[in-house]
Write an enzyme that holds these catalytic residues in place. Sequence first.
Site, PDB file in Angstrom:
ATOM      1  CB  CYS A   1     -15.779   4.616 -29.855  1.00 33.58           C
ATOM      2  SG  CYS A   1     -14.624   4.334 -31.516  1.00 33.58           S
ATOM      3  CD  GLU A   2     -15.991   3.440 -22.982  1.00 35.82           C
ATOM      4  OE1 GLU A   2     -16.001   4.029 -22.137  1.00 35.82           O
ATOM      5  OE2 GLU A   2     -15.963   2.506 -23.053  1.00 35.82           O
TER       6      GLU A   2
ATOM      7  N   GLY B   1       0.965  -1.330  -0.033  1.00 39.40           N
ATOM      8  CA  GLY B   1       0.090   0.080   0.028  1.00 39.40           C
ATOM      9  C   GLY B   1       0.874   1.310   0.108  1.00 39.40           C
TER      10      GLY B   1
ATOM     11  CE1 TYR C   1      -2.450  -3.352  -8.545  1.00 36.60           C
ATOM     12  CE2 TYR C   1      -1.108  -1.467  -7.797  1.00 36.60           C
ATOM     13  CZ  TYR C   1      -1.664  -2.617  -7.504  1.00 36.60           C
ATOM     14  OH  TYR C   1      -1.215  -3.328  -6.409  1.00 36.60           O
TER      15      TYR C   1
ATOM     16  CE1 TYR D   1      -8.628   1.904  -9.178  1.00 33.33           C
ATOM     17  CE2 TYR D   1      -6.875   1.764 -10.770  1.00 33.33           C
ATOM     18  CZ  TYR D   1      -7.560   1.174 -10.036  1.00 33.33           C
ATOM     19  OH  TYR D   1      -7.525  -0.205  -9.891  1.00 33.33           O
TER      20      TYR D   1
ATOM     21  CD  GLU E   1       0.345  -9.240   1.716  1.00 32.37           C
ATOM     22  OE1 GLU E   1      -0.720  -8.488   1.465  1.00 32.37           O
ATOM     23  OE2 GLU E   1       0.108 -10.204   2.183  1.00 32.37           O
ATOM     24  N   PRO E   2       4.411  -5.251  -0.752  1.00 31.63           N
ATOM     25  CG  PRO E   2       6.441  -4.372  -0.976  1.00 31.63           C
ATOM     26  CD  PRO E   2       5.816  -5.549  -0.476  1.00 31.63           C
ATOM     27  N   GLY E   3       3.287  -3.698  -3.783  1.00 36.35           N
ATOM     28  CA  GLY E   3       3.297  -4.052  -5.289  1.00 36.35           C
ATOM     29  C   GLY E   3       3.591  -2.687  -6.180  1.00 36.35           C
ATOM     30  NE  ARG E   4      -0.328   2.043  -6.035  1.00 33.34           N
ATOM     31  CZ  ARG E   4      -1.325   2.179  -6.873  1.00 33.34           C
ATOM     32  NH1 ARG E   4      -1.271   2.582  -8.184  1.00 33.34           N
ATOM     33  NH2 ARG E   4      -2.563   1.556  -6.402  1.00 33.34           N
TER      34      ARG E   4
END
EC number: 4.1.1.20
Length: 421
Positions: free
Chosen positions: A346-347, A239, A375, A318, A275-278
Amino acid sequence: MDHFLYRDGALYAEDVPVAEIAAAVGTPFYVYSTATLLRHFRLFDEALSGMDHLVCFAMKAASNQAILKTLAQAGAGMDVVSQGEYLRAKAAGVPGDKIVFSGVGKTAEEIHTALTGGIRQFNVESEPEMETINKVALDLGVTAPITIRVNPDVDAKTHAKIATGKSENKFGIPISRAREVYALAASMKGLEVIGIDVHIGSQLTELEPFRLAYQKVAELTETLRADGHNIRRLDLGGGLGIPYERSNDAPPLPVEYGAMVKETLGHLNVEIEIEPGRLIAGNSGIMVSKVIYVKQGEDRQFLILDGAMNDLIRPAMYEAHHDIIPVIEAEPGTEQTAYDIVGPVCESGDTFAKGRMMTPLQADDLVAFRSAGAYGAVMSSEYNSRPLIPEVLVNGDQFAVIRKRPTFDEMINRDTIPEWL
Ligand SMILES: *Cc1c(COP(=O)(O)O)cnc(C)c1O
């Protein structure tokens, strides 16, 4: 700090010019830096030195086999949230006793796979899940090591979609019910209770929410020990945030986080797991894209890129900011101009930035999205039938494609036609 820097006005990934990779693999693509991945892993590892610990990379942030292998060879464990991730970790050579199984809905099949292949522990998220783990373990004649994920009801002060530690979130069991649930776990013969797990959210930019949560975990450790449980491992989740905008205040560093962990939990004589990811993968990767058109709107200019929301969904999902920089810098002193930077999907949501100040760009110029390593590729899709974009890994002056771009035929032929058509 990362290893994507300019040299004589050209952006490099370590010692490789980004434009050279673009010429070899085409755009858009992701490129990761080995040195940055390893640097970030080691920062955490060193921040916890002096405590018995294991850094488990939260591989949902970036799960390419080459990235996993790079980190595993440096000694990282893995935090997995699905059978697919478990099997990816094993395929990358991570031993079962370094794989932690998190996630709010583990199925009996997933539990079976992990128990037969080897697992460090399951982080249990509910009583029904606990019963399933117990049953599968008993059927196999083994005991499953578990922690229970507690929800400490603290405000992580992050984006609502990635906050997980408030009582309204689906994660863990309320900390107020922990004694009851631990007693239940201890009564199950297929389980071995080894610790406590907590993870309050992602992209946290302050230490205070962590500190509050860990203080509650420290108290709970003493309470549960007094109740007779052998609490010997604390999984503190991931986190810690990264600076997506270079101009903003930087989030706390791993070393400051580590000091806070020692302060709040150091007296307990427990093994610490994080548990770091980012923070490991985020700044280790960029997405490189090419300008297709510069379009003059009524009151604004659009920079239309060949990369889109299906390749990097964070801005659409986000409201995330990514610094977007030219791969070849303009002459010093060149005036900046405002662009709305968009993809071709197309959005209207396919917008990366509005009114972003950039030096002037033209069709065929390359741009890089910074901090896209976590991510990014893992959340990409083939929406609008745009094939998944390739991933490249740089190591010093070498680079290699670590996931190739599928051909259009490969993409189309994944579908099958029923016999009546
Ligand atoms: C997503 C997640 C992580 C990693 O979070 P980061 O913000 O990427 O560090 C760690 N643990 C669990 C249980 C998660 O769901």
